[in-house]
Design an enzyme around this catalytic site. Structure first.
Site, PDB file in Angstrom:
ATOM      1  CD  GLU A  42      49.012  92.531  62.061  1.00  0.00           C
ATOM      2  OE1 GLU A  42      48.035  92.690  61.831  1.00  0.00           O
ATOM      3  OE2 GLU A  42      49.578  92.970  63.086  1.00  0.00           O
ATOM      4  CB  CYS A  73      46.035  91.086  67.824  1.00  0.00           C
ATOM      5  SG  CYS A  73      44.935  89.969  66.425  1.00  0.00           S
TER       6      CYS A  73
HETATM    7  N1  THU Z   1      44.772  95.527  64.249  1.00  0.00           N
HETATM    8  C1  THU Z   1      45.450  95.230  63.275  1.00  0.00           C
HETATM    9  O1  THU Z   1      45.259  95.243  62.085  1.00  0.00           O
HETATM   10  N2  THU Z   1      46.530  94.463  63.443  1.00  0.00           N
HETATM   11  C2  THU Z   1      46.856  94.047  64.994  1.00  0.00           C
HETATM   12  O2  THU Z   1      47.924  93.368  65.244  1.00  0.00           O
HETATM   13  C3  THU Z   1      46.059  94.687  66.153  1.00  0.00           C
HETATM   14  C4  THU Z   1      44.752  95.360  65.732  1.00  0.00           C
HETATM   15  C5  THU Z   1      43.297  96.270  63.836  1.00  0.00           C
HETATM   16  C6  THU Z   1      41.942  95.663  63.998  1.00  0.00           C
HETATM   17  C7  THU Z   1      41.226  96.792  64.322  1.00  0.00           C
HETATM   18  O3  THU Z   1      40.794  97.312  62.706  1.00  0.00           O
HETATM   19  C8  THU Z   1      41.911  97.881  64.554  1.00  0.00           C
HETATM   20  O4  THU Z   1      43.271  97.456  64.512  1.00  0.00           O
HETATM   21  C9  THU Z   1      41.960  98.118  66.354  1.00  0.00           C
HETATM   22  O5  THU Z   1      41.741  96.993  66.876  1.00  0.00           O
END
Ligand code: THU
Length: 119
Positions: A42, A73
């Site tokens: 994001e 997140c």
């Molecule tokens: N991750 C994202 O790219 N977006 C989110 O909203 C949640 C988590 C990624 C971060 C990390 O590379 C992997 O997902 C595991 O947390």
């Protein structure tokens, strides 16, 4: 999502951010051996959009390999609220189900530029 670099979590994420002028900016997560140096799909989509000169957004779509749809997140919610407090967020899981929220719903009491003001 297919271009994500996620060898540590094996959790690939794709994001597409729709700007007010109709352009779409994609992002994927990019992990790092030093885990905190990794970044989410994001925020990478947001960075691409800002670099292209867009600062107003109406919709975000997230896709992951998880069975059920996952919301952005907390750090990404905070990054997004700076530009689009009422962003529409939709997430798709691998089994084809989706979930939708407004960013206001996901981050009801954001810290904003206004929060920095003092007498
Ligand atoms: N991750 C994202 O790219 N977006 C989110 O909203 C949640 C988590 C990624 C971060 C990390 O590379 C992997 O997902 C595991 O947390």
């Amino acid at each position: 999502m297919k271009k994500a670099f996620a060898p540590y979590s094996n959790f690939r994420v794709g994001a597409a951010l729709l700007a007010a002028d109709g352009s779409v900016f994609a992002g994927c997560n990019v992990e790092n051996a030093s885990f905190p140096a990794g970044s989410c799909a994001e925020r990478n989509a947001l960075g691409a959009a800002i670099l292209a000169g867009q600062q107003e957004f109406t919709e975000l779509v997230v896709v992951t390999e998880a069975d059920t749809p996952t919301p952005p997140c907390g750090i990404c919610r905070q990054a997004l609220v700076e530009f689009a407090p009422s962003l529409a967020v939709t997430s798709f899981g691998a089994l084809g189900t989706s979930a939708a929220w407004s960013l206001t719903e996901l981050l009801p009491s954001p810290f904003t530029g206004q929060s920095l003001k003092h007498a």
